[in-house]
Design an enzyme around this catalytic site. Structure first.
Site, mmCIF file in Angstrom:
data_model
loop_
_atom_site.group_PDB
_atom_site.id
_atom_site.type_symbol
_atom_site.label_atom_id
_atom_site.label_comp_id
_atom_site.label_asym_id
_atom_site.label_seq_id
_atom_site.Cartn_x
_atom_site.Cartn_y
_atom_site.Cartn_z
ATOM 1 N N GLU A 119 22.851 -1.186 18.899
ATOM 2 C CA GLU A 119 22.498 -0.426 20.108
ATOM 3 C C GLU A 119 23.644 -0.422 21.119
ATOM 4 O OE1 GLU A 119 18.766 -2.145 21.381
ATOM 5 O OE2 GLU A 119 17.636 -0.924 19.963
ATOM 6 N N GLU A 275 14.640 1.266 13.785
ATOM 7 C CA GLU A 275 13.746 0.361 14.512
ATOM 8 C C GLU A 275 12.587 1.129 15.120
ATOM 9 O OE1 GLU A 275 15.420 -2.078 17.563
ATOM 10 O OE2 GLU A 275 17.117 -2.726 16.337
#
Ligand SMILES: [Zn+2]
Length: 669
Positions: A119, A275
């Site tokens: 991320e 995710e």
């Protein structure tokens, strides 16, 4: 994991302090055991480089790698992602770890993909420290060559900001009032590039020491700080993290947008949902649980929109640490008493039935323009209105497409738009010459463009384009915008359509003078009464529409319905409201996904004779019952290799759940 049909695991994402417990000494023994166990169980690994959270020893060796906020506050270790993206100490240590990982694991049989960092930009999208300042200056020197050119681009004569030497230039640190807007815009460009350099430094090591293994890093849906058009070009597989809020009534729509963006970024390459949460997250003020069926609905929705794999954060719910209240596939308590675990197992079985869907795309005839640079520039302060938000405008268009089941891609304004019958341009504030020329050509050649207010206003230096707004599109749109009349929050403006029916707008209005464009609707009251609110201009072989306000949803639907009908864009499917329909094509055939977002059972039309993949039933009638949050995936009859062949190719029932999407995605990769 086998019980849940798991066949791909992302592993090691925040493991730096375990992998390199002291400087330069790597400990792979524990991870060897994990990867061997996975491989022994027939499960593949998406192996992370582990570099998203530098270990405490590195911070103590190099305190200068800690990131700094715009007001000079240093962030410390003790959470995660505490590094300056420009730090040579961080980049070098991360690259050394990636090299060691690649050297050690390049021929491990479990390894099918590399997962770089995590991320990027989360928590620390930009750093304002002296190291970053020097890196920013180098970036600016490459962009502008001379300090004079920087002074011109930044408009530094205003407020006495002229620079006489590069050494005087700094990031837009905290200032008494608005910093120079072009400086801010360049700093956003630079910060996205600086993080991309971190990714690249690791990617080079992986490609050199473990050639041929696909590489990804996980995106965060519509994440403003990173220009994902640039980033996605450097990935072999695009992957995304998506956590829509179950309490948000538009979360189904947001999830659909996320999927469409990833498919568009992947441009024909595979993408996976890296995710999502089985149940609750831990980071909102209140973390709503997913009601029964919602996790399955949102998972299959991502498959509908192009995903070839569905993963979760996290496998086993942690007992300690900051995310112990983030739900997991295996909960704290006994799994057999957990609804989430039962649903995860059922999803594994569902995905095992969808191999034939993999590798397929979605045929969209509509494109929505999205340019990160324009997004950044639009949301800089000191505008006619501080209420303009790029994603609000995107959503104003997308809402109709979602409700009407019209498939859409996202596209950069300079990309090839010829595959699309309709191009939508929500608030394209910053436009370069290439984008302006591209849109002009697109309409001239027969395309249909819908553009909304405050578009084509500035160039890539964030300088206003003179000669009347919107300078690059006046001819194309057949109008001139004389003035902006933004509306205070909560204020509405009446809109009247040519047939006398009423609508409304909010947020923004403009004084438009047509020069050839016809009026589809006019403002109904006040200073702008009887002035154009929606216009249409025939230009070359095509048509260009202009919206001078943010239309309310019914008015937007009315305009877009007309636009789509005239451009002969048909909806994917028509049926009860609340049912999302997406058609995904693969080499095996055409698959109609029907996703019931409602909390009531509905009857939905389907092509008779199709094969419903989740139940394995051949559909005798032309309708199907969808339970609340129910999903049907119908292989359309005659759309490719026969339904019988697909059925025969499916894994035997006793292995259902083992062969699943990620495995097929792996084969494709
Ligand atoms: Zn820094």
């Amino acid at each position: 994991m086998r019980e849940a049909g798991v066949n791909l695991v992302s592993v090691g994402i925040f493991s730096w302090s375990r992998l390199e417990p002291v400087p330069g000494r790597y400990d792979f023994e524990w991870l060897d055991r994990v990867l061997d166990l996975l491989h022994g169980g027939g499960i593949a690994a998406d192996l992370a480089t582990g570099t998203a959270s530098p270990p405490p020893w590195l911070v103590h060796q190099h305190p200068e790698l800690l990131p700094m906020l715009a007001d000079g506050v240093r962030l410390h270790h003790g959470a995660r992602q505490h590094y300056c993206p420009s730090s040579p100490a961080y980049r070098d240590a991360a690259a050394r770890l990636a090299e060691a990982m690649a050297t050690h694991y390049h021929d491990h049989p479990a390894l099918v993909m590399w997962h770089v960092g995590n991320e990027y930009g989360c928590h620390v999208p930009a750093c304002y420290c002296d190291v970053s300042a020097a890196d920013f200056r180098s970036w600016l020197q490459r962009r502008y060559q001379s300090i004079e050119e920087l002074n011109r681009a930044w408009g530094t004569d205003f407020w006495s900001q002229r620079y006489s030497d590069w050494a005087e230039v700094i990031p837009p640190r905290r200032t008494p009032t608005w910093p120079n807007p072009t400086q801010s815009l360049d700093f956003q460009r630079f910060s996205s590039d600086a993080l991309l350099e971190c990714y690249e430094a690791e990617r080079r090591e992986l490609a050199e020491h473990a050639p041929g293994v696909p590489i990804t890093t996980n995106f965060m849906s519509f994440f403003k700080p990173l220009d994902y058009w640039k980033w996605s070009q450097r990935e072999d597989v695009v992957s995304n993290d998506a956590y829509p809020d179950p309490d948000d009534p538009e979360s189904g729509l947001i999830a659909a947008m996320n999927g469409d963006l990833m498919r568009s970024l992947a441009r024909g390459r595979p993408w996976v949902l890296m995710e999502q949460t089985p149940n609750r997250v831990n980071w909102r003020p209140v973390n709503a649980a997913k009601p029964p069926g919602l996790m399955r609905l949102w998972s299959l929705q991502q498959v509908a929109r192009g995903a070839d794999g569905i993963l979760f954060f996290q496998w086993r719910q942690s007992r300690a640490g900051a995310e112990k209240w983030h739900s997991a596939m295996v909960p704290h308590g006994a799994p057999e008493h957990s609804r989430a675990w039962q649903e995860v197992k059922a999803l594994g079985a569902d995905l095992g039935k969808l191999d034939a869907v993999c590798g397929g795309g979605v045929d969209a005839q509509v494109a929505i323009l999205l340019d990160w640079e324009s997004w950044w520039a639009l949301e800089l302060p000191s505008k006619p209105s501080g209420e303009l938000r790029q994603l609000d405008q995107v959503r104003a268009y997308y809402r109709h497409l979602f409700d009407a089941n019209v498939a859409a891609d996202f596209a950069h304004p300079t990309s090839d738009l010829t595959p699309y019958k309709v191009v939508l341009a929500p608030n394209l504030y910053l436009v370069g010459e290439a984008a302006a020329g591209n849109l002009d050509q697109y309409v001239k050649a027969g395309g249909t463009l819908v553009m909304s207010f405050f578009s084509g206003i500035v160039d890539p230096d964030d300088h206003v384009r003179l000669g009347g707004y919107p300078a690059p599109f006046k001819e194309l749109l057949g109008l001139r915008v004389e003035d902006f009349l933004p509306l205070a929050p909560g204020r509405q403006i009446a809109v009247e359509f040519a047939d006398g029916s009423q609508g409304g707008g909010d947020l923004w209005s403009e004084l438009v003078t047509p020069h050839g464009a016809e009026e589809i609707a006019t403002f109904g009251s006040g200073e702008l009464a009887a002035r154009p609110a929606v216009t249409r201009q025939h230009y070359g072989e095509g048509t260009a529409y202009y919206l001078a306000t943010r239309l309310d949803p019914p008015s937007m639907s009315r305009v877009l319905s007309e636009v789509l009908a005239r451009a002969e864009v048909a909806p994917t499917w028509s049926g009860p409201a609340g049912v999302e329909a997406v058609r995904r094509d693969s080499p095996q055939g055409r698959f109609l996904f029907l996703l019931n977002h409602g909390e009531e059972e509905v009857e939905a039309p389907v092509p008779a004779g199709g094969l419903e993949l989740l139940s394995g039933e051949r559909l005798a009638s032309s309708s199907i019952t969808l339970a609340a949050r129910g999903v049907a995936i119908v292989l359309e009859p005659g759309s490719g290799p026969s339904a019988e062949a697909v059925e025969a190719a499916r894994v035997p029932a006793e292995h259902a759940g083992e062969g699943s999407l990620a495995e097929a995605g792996e084969r494709d990769a």
